[in-house]
Design a protein around this motif. Sequence first.
Motif, PDB file in Angstrom:
ATOM      1  N   VAL A 143      21.712 -22.098  28.437  1.00 46.80           N
ATOM      2  CA  VAL A 143      23.116 -22.685  28.800  1.00 46.80           C
ATOM      3  C   VAL A 143      23.365 -24.311  27.315  1.00 46.80           C
ATOM      4  N   THR A 144      23.919 -24.358  26.625  1.00 42.28           N
ATOM      5  CA  THR A 144      23.803 -25.049  25.640  1.00 42.28           C
ATOM      6  C   THR A 144      24.778 -25.445  25.860  1.00 42.28           C
ATOM      7  N   LEU A 145      25.421 -26.794  26.005  1.00 44.49           N
ATOM      8  CA  LEU A 145      27.114 -27.135  26.538  1.00 44.49           C
ATOM      9  C   LEU A 145      27.116 -28.412  24.572  1.00 44.49           C
ATOM     10  N   ARG A 146      28.647 -27.556  24.799  1.00 47.09           N
ATOM     11  CA  ARG A 146      28.944 -28.936  23.026  1.00 47.09           C
ATOM     12  C   ARG A 146      29.596 -30.717  23.586  1.00 47.09           C
ATOM     13  N   GLY A 199      31.507 -32.330  23.138  1.00 45.16           N
ATOM     14  CA  GLY A 199      33.088 -32.523  24.094  1.00 45.16           C
ATOM     15  C   GLY A 199      33.191 -31.866  25.029  1.00 45.16           C
ATOM     16  N   THR A 200      32.418 -30.826  25.243  1.00 47.12           N
ATOM     17  CA  THR A 200      32.263 -29.980  26.792  1.00 47.12           C
ATOM     18  C   THR A 200      31.679 -30.882  28.032  1.00 47.12           C
ATOM     19  N   LEU A 201      30.192 -32.072  27.317  1.00 45.41           N
ATOM     20  CA  LEU A 201      29.186 -32.905  28.216  1.00 45.41           C
ATOM     21  C   LEU A 201      30.252 -33.613  28.454  1.00 45.41           C
ATOM     22  N   TYR A 202      31.248 -34.714  27.618  1.00 45.96           N
ATOM     23  CA  TYR A 202      31.801 -35.774  28.165  1.00 45.96           C
ATOM     24  C   TYR A 202      32.821 -35.280  28.855  1.00 45.96           C
ATOM     25  N   ALA A 203      33.765 -34.355  28.804  1.00 50.32           N
ATOM     26  CA  ALA A 203      34.623 -33.906  29.388  1.00 50.32           C
ATOM     27  C   ALA A 203      34.488 -33.991  31.045  1.00 50.32           C
ATOM     28  N   ALA A 204      32.847 -33.383  31.148  1.00 52.67           N
ATOM     29  CA  ALA A 204      32.820 -32.278  32.335  1.00 52.67           C
ATOM     30  C   ALA A 204      32.245 -34.606  32.822  1.00 52.67           C
ATOM     31  N   LEU A 205      31.708 -35.414  31.882  1.00 54.53           N
ATOM     32  CA  LEU A 205      30.892 -36.724  32.389  1.00 54.53           C
ATOM     33  C   LEU A 205      32.220 -37.053  33.640  1.00 54.53           C
ATOM     34  N   ASP A 206      33.198 -38.062  32.330  1.00 57.96           N
ATOM     35  CA  ASP A 206      35.015 -37.853  32.908  1.00 57.96           C
ATOM     36  C   ASP A 206      34.949 -37.221  34.153  1.00 57.96           C
ATOM     37  N   ARG A 207      34.935 -35.625  34.224  1.00 59.37           N
ATOM     38  CA  ARG A 207      35.419 -35.191  35.426  1.00 59.37           C
ATOM     39  C   ARG A 207      34.042 -35.619  36.544  1.00 59.37           C
ATOM     40  N   LEU A 208      33.128 -35.637  36.224  1.00 60.64           N
ATOM     41  CA  LEU A 208      31.977 -35.829  37.783  1.00 60.64           C
ATOM     42  C   LEU A 208      32.245 -37.519  37.890  1.00 60.64           C
ATOM     43  N   SER A 209      32.876 -38.676  36.721  1.00 64.12           N
ATOM     44  CA  SER A 209      33.441 -39.803  37.310  1.00 64.12           C
ATOM     45  C   SER A 209      34.126 -40.030  38.189  1.00 64.12           C
ATOM     46  N   ALA A 210      35.349 -39.647  37.585  1.00 61.94           N
ATOM     47  CA  ALA A 210      36.475 -39.387  38.401  1.00 61.94           C
ATOM     48  C   ALA A 210      35.707 -39.264  39.953  1.00 61.94           C
ATOM     49  N   GLU A 211      35.104 -38.079  39.714  1.00 61.36           N
ATOM     50  CA  GLU A 211      34.901 -37.747  41.272  1.00 61.36           C
ATOM     51  C   GLU A 211      33.960 -38.306  42.209  1.00 61.36           C
ATOM     52  N   HIS A 244      21.748 -40.503  28.257  1.00 60.26           N
ATOM     53  CA  HIS A 244      22.408 -40.741  27.504  1.00 60.26           C
ATOM     54  C   HIS A 244      23.073 -39.183  27.155  1.00 60.26           C
ATOM     55  N   GLY A 245      24.406 -39.106  26.715  1.00 62.11           N
ATOM     56  CA  GLY A 245      24.904 -38.199  26.811  1.00 62.11           C
ATOM     57  C   GLY A 245      24.101 -36.783  25.107  1.00 62.11           C
ATOM     58  N   TYR A 246      23.406 -37.596  24.602  1.00 61.37           N
ATOM     59  CA  TYR A 246      22.431 -36.451  23.752  1.00 61.37           C
ATOM     60  C   TYR A 246      21.264 -35.865  24.891  1.00 61.37           C
ATOM     61  N   GLY A 247      21.094 -36.939  25.908  1.00 64.05           N
ATOM     62  CA  GLY A 247      19.188 -36.548  26.442  1.00 64.05           C
ATOM     63  C   GLY A 247      20.080 -35.637  27.871  1.00 64.05           C
ATOM     64  N   VAL A 248      21.395 -35.755  27.954  1.00 58.16           N
ATOM     65  CA  VAL A 248      21.621 -34.537  28.877  1.00 58.16           C
ATOM     66  C   VAL A 248      21.522 -33.816  28.460  1.00 58.16           C
ATOM     67  N   LEU A 249      22.318 -33.156  26.943  1.00 56.91           N
ATOM     68  CA  LEU A 249      22.626 -31.972  26.471  1.00 56.91           C
ATOM     69  C   LEU A 249      21.333 -31.581  26.139  1.00 56.91           C
ATOM     70  N   ARG A 250      19.904 -31.911  26.105  1.00 54.97           N
ATOM     71  CA  ARG A 250      18.592 -31.379  25.878  1.00 54.97           C
ATOM     72  C   ARG A 250      18.536 -31.428  26.898  1.00 54.97           C
ATOM     73  N   ASP A 251      18.352 -31.513  27.972  1.00 56.85           N
ATOM     74  CA  ASP A 251      17.706 -31.413  29.292  1.00 56.85           C
ATOM     75  C   ASP A 251      18.320 -30.099  29.429  1.00 56.85           C
ATOM     76  N   VAL A 252      19.436 -30.323  29.649  1.00 60.68           N
ATOM     77  CA  VAL A 252      19.903 -29.132  29.160  1.00 60.68           C
ATOM     78  C   VAL A 252      19.883 -27.539  29.533  1.00 60.68           C
ATOM     79  N   GLU A 253      19.965 -27.727  28.628  1.00 56.25           N
ATOM     80  CA  GLU A 253      19.296 -26.558  28.323  1.00 56.25           C
ATOM     81  C   GLU A 253      17.637 -26.488  27.868  1.00 56.25           C
ATOM     82  N   THR A 254      17.312 -27.145  28.377  1.00 59.70           N
ATOM     83  CA  THR A 254      15.848 -27.050  28.734  1.00 59.70           C
ATOM     84  C   THR A 254      15.710 -26.725  30.011  1.00 59.70           C
ATOM     85  N   ILE A 255      16.598 -27.515  30.999  1.00 55.41           N
ATOM     86  CA  ILE A 255      16.798 -26.743  32.592  1.00 55.41           C
ATOM     87  C   ILE A 255      16.519 -25.150  32.814  1.00 55.41           C
TER      88      ILE A 255
END
Length: 112
Positions: free
Chosen positions: A39-42, A44-56, A23-34
């Motif tokens: 890199v710390t995503l907000r 809004g930035t994450l969900y915009a990215a997920l929408d774009r990646l989904s469209a791709e 889920h979104g919060y898990g992705v946020l935490r994982d990105v920070e860990t990786i």
Amino acid sequence: MNDGALREPTFLVLTALAAQPQHGYGVLRDVETISGGQVTLRAGTLYAALDRLSAEGWVEVDREEVVDSRLRRYYRLTEPGATRLAAEVQRRQRHTTAAEQRLQLRSAEGLA
């Protein structure tokens, strides 16, 4: 499909989803860990990215569940997304190898 270099946040989001749906919060935490905290995503930035990646076609909704009266949406990496991530890993490895080789030459020539 875009074959250019992936931006760092995109690379990290795809990497976060490579092992399992999250889920979104898990992705946020994982990105920070990786990224080692670089890199710390907000949200809004994450969900915009997920929408774009989904469209791709690189990620898709895996499932939804309600937790504490709130909808929690889980995302997963698709096969085209995994293929794109693997191509980016190879691209970055080639660049890293070239940089390492040049640094070794520099060191061998006493320029270090």
